[in-house]
Design a protein around this motif. Sequence first.
Motif, PDB file in Angstrom:
ATOM      1  N   PRO B  67      -6.655   3.977  -3.086  1.00 21.79           N
ATOM      2  CA  PRO B  67      -5.577   3.173  -3.657  1.00 21.79           C
ATOM      3  C   PRO B  67      -4.291   3.972  -3.807  1.00 21.79           C
ATOM      4  N   HIS B  80      -0.701   2.003   1.730  1.00 22.58           N
ATOM      5  CA  HIS B  80      -1.713   1.131   1.148  1.00 22.58           C
ATOM      6  C   HIS B  80      -1.119   0.463  -0.093  1.00 22.58           C
ATOM      7  N   LEU B  81      -0.796  -0.815  -0.023  1.00 17.22           N
ATOM      8  CA  LEU B  81      -0.066  -1.479  -1.104  1.00 17.22           C
ATOM      9  C   LEU B  81      -0.980  -2.221  -2.068  1.00 17.22           C
ATOM     10  N   GLY B  82      -2.085  -2.717  -1.580  1.00 12.75           N
ATOM     11  CA  GLY B  82      -2.999  -3.487  -2.413  1.00 12.75           C
ATOM     12  C   GLY B  82      -4.385  -3.412  -1.809  1.00 12.75           C
ATOM     13  N   PRO B  83      -5.391  -3.955  -2.491  1.00 12.90           N
ATOM     14  CA  PRO B  83      -6.760  -3.833  -2.002  1.00 12.90           C
ATOM     15  C   PRO B  83      -6.926  -4.296  -0.551  1.00 12.90           C
ATOM     16  N   ASP B  84      -6.153  -5.300  -0.144  1.00 17.10           N
ATOM     17  CA  ASP B  84      -6.300  -5.818   1.222  1.00 17.10           C
ATOM     18  C   ASP B  84      -4.972  -5.794   1.977  1.00 17.10           C
ATOM     19  N   GLU B  85      -4.034  -4.981   1.513  1.00 18.20           N
ATOM     20  CA  GLU B  85      -2.688  -5.054   2.063  1.00 18.20           C
ATOM     21  C   GLU B  85      -2.136  -3.673   2.418  1.00 18.20           C
TER      22      GLU B  85
END
Lengths: 84, 197
Positions: B67, B80-85
């Motif tokens: 993260p 890596h901006l978010g869990p899936d982004e």
Amino acid sequence: MQLIPCPWCGPREQTEFHYGGQADVAYPDDPAALTDEQWAHFVFFRDNPKGPFAERWFHSAGCRTWFRAVRDTRTYAFLPGSSA
Amino acid sequence: MTADLLAPVHLLDAWRARFEDLTVELAGRHDLAITLAPSTAALAVRVAPGAAAVAEVALGVPLPTRPLAWEPTLRGQSLHLGPDEWLVTDVAATSAAAWEAVTRPALAAVGAAASDVSAQYADLRLQGRAARELLSFGCALDLRPASFGPRTCARTLLGQSGVLLVGHDDGEFQLLVRTSFAGYVAAWLLDAAEEYR
């Protein structure tokens, strides 16, 4: 300022979040079978406990994901380890 | 006059002289420089949970799993901006639309999506020892190297505006701001720097 523990980003300031109301409100299995009163209860009626309350939070200024957290409504303290 | 005679102009070009004046004025007293970096081709990549490893292969650039981490790629960055982004940039891509057109079907095959967001951000760079303190006037994150070191990135609030804050190896901060908030953030930075003038 209150810090809210985001399960992905870690503790962040409250202003980065949006409140999403009570958690674990299940959608009715058969919505069409509900009476108007039952539907109103599903849509509008929420618990209002004095103590730990499971809530949905949205980290709108950060990772932009929804998560569930338990907050004590008397102290505003988030229960450690409750964010997921 | 044809379109190819037009040179790309930074969104905050009108602020450039004021940032330069600030650096000159502070020289010798405070170590701070705010510069504008040219915008790059960028893709927003959304990946289904657990599919990051296959998407990485389809995309051809690493997608960091930790993260709030970012990695340099051959020609840009992968953040890596978010869990899936993720946000993937490429300084060498001449046409972001063409890049998207190639990437989108390759990623769709593995349950991921890519969108061209090249026009989404304005890129500012803050260098010098005072940069961390300047940002901390309006940003609640702990920006000390122990918690926000190199290869770290975070979306957060700076003043009233959402920003994407990226830490570089040399202590430089990269500030990616949505275009509609760029003017606000430029004004905010200059106002915060009044402290040092």
